[in-house]
Scaffold this motif. Structure first.
Motif, PDB file in Angstrom:
ATOM      1  N   ASP A   7      -2.699   6.362   7.731  1.00  0.00           N
ATOM      2  CA  ASP A   7      -4.055   5.813   7.503  1.00  0.00           C
ATOM      3  C   ASP A   7      -2.865   5.384   6.695  1.00  0.00           C
ATOM      4  O   ASP A   7      -3.641   4.492   6.035  1.00  0.00           O
ATOM      5  CB  ASP A   7      -5.110   6.665   6.944  1.00  0.00           C
ATOM      6  N   LEU A   8      -2.484   5.663   5.160  1.00  0.00           N
ATOM      7  CA  LEU A   8      -1.891   4.886   4.006  1.00  0.00           C
ATOM      8  C   LEU A   8      -1.022   3.922   3.947  1.00  0.00           C
ATOM      9  O   LEU A   8      -0.771   2.930   3.677  1.00  0.00           O
ATOM     10  CB  LEU A   8      -1.521   6.064   3.206  1.00  0.00           C
ATOM     11  N   ASP A   9      -0.393   4.365   5.214  1.00  0.00           N
ATOM     12  CA  ASP A   9       0.660   3.009   5.542  1.00  0.00           C
ATOM     13  C   ASP A   9       0.234   1.863   6.156  1.00  0.00           C
ATOM     14  O   ASP A   9       0.502   0.949   5.820  1.00  0.00           O
ATOM     15  CB  ASP A   9       1.914   4.238   6.571  1.00  0.00           C
ATOM     16  N   GLU A  10      -0.630   2.366   6.529  1.00  0.00           N
ATOM     17  CA  GLU A  10      -1.878   0.945   7.417  1.00  0.00           C
ATOM     18  C   GLU A  10      -1.942  -0.013   6.434  1.00  0.00           C
ATOM     19  O   GLU A  10      -2.294  -0.637   6.100  1.00  0.00           O
ATOM     20  CB  GLU A  10      -2.424   1.712   8.541  1.00  0.00           C
ATOM     21  N   ALA A  11      -2.857   1.167   4.938  1.00  0.00           N
ATOM     22  CA  ALA A  11      -3.566   0.316   3.816  1.00  0.00           C
ATOM     23  C   ALA A  11      -2.714  -0.349   2.847  1.00  0.00           C
ATOM     24  O   ALA A  11      -2.510  -1.376   2.737  1.00  0.00           O
ATOM     25  CB  ALA A  11      -4.213   1.258   2.878  1.00  0.00           C
ATOM     26  N   VAL A  12      -1.222  -0.095   3.335  1.00  0.00           N
ATOM     27  CA  VAL A  12       0.481  -0.392   2.727  1.00  0.00           C
ATOM     28  C   VAL A  12       0.463  -2.075   3.082  1.00  0.00           C
ATOM     29  O   VAL A  12       0.020  -3.336   2.714  1.00  0.00           O
ATOM     30  CB  VAL A  12       1.390   0.086   2.393  1.00  0.00           C
ATOM     31  N   ARG A  13       0.435  -1.928   4.945  1.00  0.00           N
ATOM     32  CA  ARG A  13       0.379  -3.132   5.103  1.00  0.00           C
ATOM     33  C   ARG A  13      -0.621  -4.155   5.142  1.00  0.00           C
ATOM     34  O   ARG A  13      -0.647  -4.974   5.169  1.00  0.00           O
ATOM     35  CB  ARG A  13       0.759  -2.838   6.937  1.00  0.00           C
ATOM     36  N   GLN A  14      -2.084  -3.589   4.771  1.00  0.00           N
ATOM     37  CA  GLN A  14      -2.457  -4.981   4.704  1.00  0.00           C
ATOM     38  C   GLN A  14      -2.930  -5.552   3.772  1.00  0.00           C
ATOM     39  O   GLN A  14      -4.094  -5.504   2.994  1.00  0.00           O
ATOM     40  CB  GLN A  14      -4.255  -4.792   5.500  1.00  0.00           C
ATOM     41  N   HIS A  15      -1.925  -4.414   2.584  1.00  0.00           N
ATOM     42  CA  HIS A  15      -2.019  -4.228   1.105  1.00  0.00           C
ATOM     43  C   HIS A  15      -2.927  -4.336   0.336  1.00  0.00           C
ATOM     44  O   HIS A  15      -3.635  -4.548  -0.829  1.00  0.00           O
ATOM     45  CB  HIS A  15      -1.551  -5.969   1.039  1.00  0.00           C
ATOM     46  N   LEU A  16      -3.983  -3.147   0.545  1.00  0.00           N
ATOM     47  CA  LEU A  16      -4.711  -2.648   0.086  1.00  0.00           C
ATOM     48  C   LEU A  16      -4.605  -1.783  -1.443  1.00  0.00           C
ATOM     49  O   LEU A  16      -4.869  -1.979  -1.994  1.00  0.00           O
ATOM     50  CB  LEU A  16      -5.718  -1.948   0.901  1.00  0.00           C
ATOM     51  N   VAL A  17      -3.145  -0.892  -0.644  1.00  0.00           N
ATOM     52  CA  VAL A  17      -2.338  -0.386  -2.098  1.00  0.00           C
ATOM     53  C   VAL A  17      -1.320  -0.639  -1.473  1.00  0.00           C
ATOM     54  O   VAL A  17      -0.579  -0.998  -0.333  1.00  0.00           O
ATOM     55  CB  VAL A  17      -2.567   0.837  -1.861  1.00  0.00           C
ATOM     56  N   ASP A  18      -0.355  -0.690  -2.730  1.00  0.00           N
ATOM     57  CA  ASP A  18       0.632  -0.803  -2.784  1.00  0.00           C
ATOM     58  C   ASP A  18       1.851   0.612  -2.563  1.00  0.00           C
ATOM     59  O   ASP A  18       0.495   1.543  -2.885  1.00  0.00           O
ATOM     60  CB  ASP A  18       1.314  -1.330  -4.204  1.00  0.00           C
ATOM     61  N   PRO A  19       3.082   1.209  -2.285  1.00  0.00           N
ATOM     62  CA  PRO A  19       3.757   1.613  -1.995  1.00  0.00           C
ATOM     63  C   PRO A  19       3.332   2.743  -2.357  1.00  0.00           C
ATOM     64  O   PRO A  19       3.346   3.973  -1.785  1.00  0.00           O
ATOM     65  CB  PRO A  19       5.275   1.249  -1.638  1.00  0.00           C
TER      66      PRO A  19
END
Length: 347
Positions: A7-19
């Protein structure tokens, strides 16, 4: 809500959070999951509760006749010493955040020792509220007025502990013993036979409804969940008594099914799975009655039930896909006063 690393990896892909933020957030969640939080279902908490329940069972409904050889004075001395040791250990553990759960459980164990302490005193002195109720092992299965002092003392001990220690599981012995008190006191007050099944069912129904009302009033008014055990024992008393009644006709059985379907609906409104469990059991009992009694020789009944189950699943899928739109339409038909009565979602 269950959160996985994906879920966090998906948030990174959508640029919601950085890695880096995703990695730090995941590390925080992993660290919190390892802590024995009271409301979290994990191996550590399960071990704590299983251990406490074994101790409670050993000093409660699994008590054998061997302890009777100690006599009332011996039982009083040993059980009081046990209680003191549990309280001292609980004080030490509860003072530290990482061991608060075992500390609270030991306080609960100490409260559950109260009936044995009072029993030892009564056996030693010969002072009983009514006639001698027999060996202590009968406290849990048998309805007898002689247990009343033990029950009253346990409720008082539980309320005192709950006032000093904010631990929700302390509500469990209080709720259980209050149920016992209602069963033991009413026959004595009405001069009825203790084994009058109809009277016991009526008392259980009234007690269950009363406890459910109290649970609703307590629900979500505190940070910790004190209402769960009230809902559980309230449903056990009410549902168990209603289920054990002999339905005279099919209309009454249909009403029983409708009542349980209402519990399922209420479980969604009140966000209480315990209502769902009892409601689902009741509905399945009624469907079992239809299968083995009413439609015993029907070839279509299993097919109809299968279609019913699949239609419920399909409806749930459709609701999930259009949840916001359906909720908005339903909200327009719900009175504002009813919305204010429902408990908000617990964090």
């Amino acid at each position: 809500m269950q959160i996985e690393r994906e879920d966090l990896d998906e948030a990174v892909r959508q640029h919601l959070v950085d890695p880096q933020q995703a990695a730090e957030l995941w590390a925080l969640l992993v660290a919190r999951d390892r802590e024995p939080s009271q409301g979290r279902f994990n191996g550590i908490n399960v071990a704590y509760y299983v251990g406490a329940l074994i101790v409670i069972a050993a000093m409660g409904w699994l008590m054998n006749l061997g302890w009777e050889s100690f006599g009332g004075g011996g039982i009083l001395a040993i059980s009081a010493l046990y209680s003191l040791c549990f309280v001292l250990a609980a004080r030490t553990l509860y003072a530290r955040a990482e061991t608060r759960i075992p500390g609270g459980l030991l306080y609960t164990v100490a409260v559950c020792m109260t009936p044995l302490v009072v029993y030892g005193f009564e056996r030693w002195t010969g002072l009983w509220v009514q006639a001698d109720p027999g060996a202590y092992r009968g406290f849990f299965p048998w309805v007898r007025g002689g247990w009343f002092a033990m029950e009253a003392a346990t409720v008082l001990a539980g309320l005192f502990a709950l006032r000093k220690v904010k631990f929700p599981f302390l509500v469990a012995p209080i709720a259980l013993v209050l149920w016992f008190m209602s069963m033991d006191a009413v026959p004595a007050l009405l001069h009825a036979e203790p084994w009058n099944g109809d009277l016991m069912r009526q008392v259980s129904i009234l007690f269950g409804l009363g406890m459910l009302f109290v649970a609703f009033q307590v629900d979500h008014r505190t940070k910790d969940d004190y209402a769960f055990w009230l809902y559980l024992f309230g449903m056990a008393a009410f549902w168990g008594a209603v289920t054990s009644m002999d339905s005279k006709n099919e209309l009454a059985r249909l009403g029983y099914c409708a009542m349980n379907a209402g519990f399922i609906v209420a479980s969604v409104l009140l966000r209480r799975r315990v209502l769902l469990v009892f409601g689902a059991l009741g509905v399945n009992l009624y469907l079992g009655h239809l299968a083995f009694r009413v439609f015993e020789h029907s070839k279509l009944f299993p097919v109809v039930l299968t279609l019913l189950g699949l239609s419920i699943i399909a409806s749930a899928v459709g609701y999930q896909r259009n949840r916001e739109r359906i909720d908005a339409r339903l909200a327009a038909f719900v009175p504002e006063w009813l919305v204010t009565l429902l408990p908000p979602a617990r964090a």
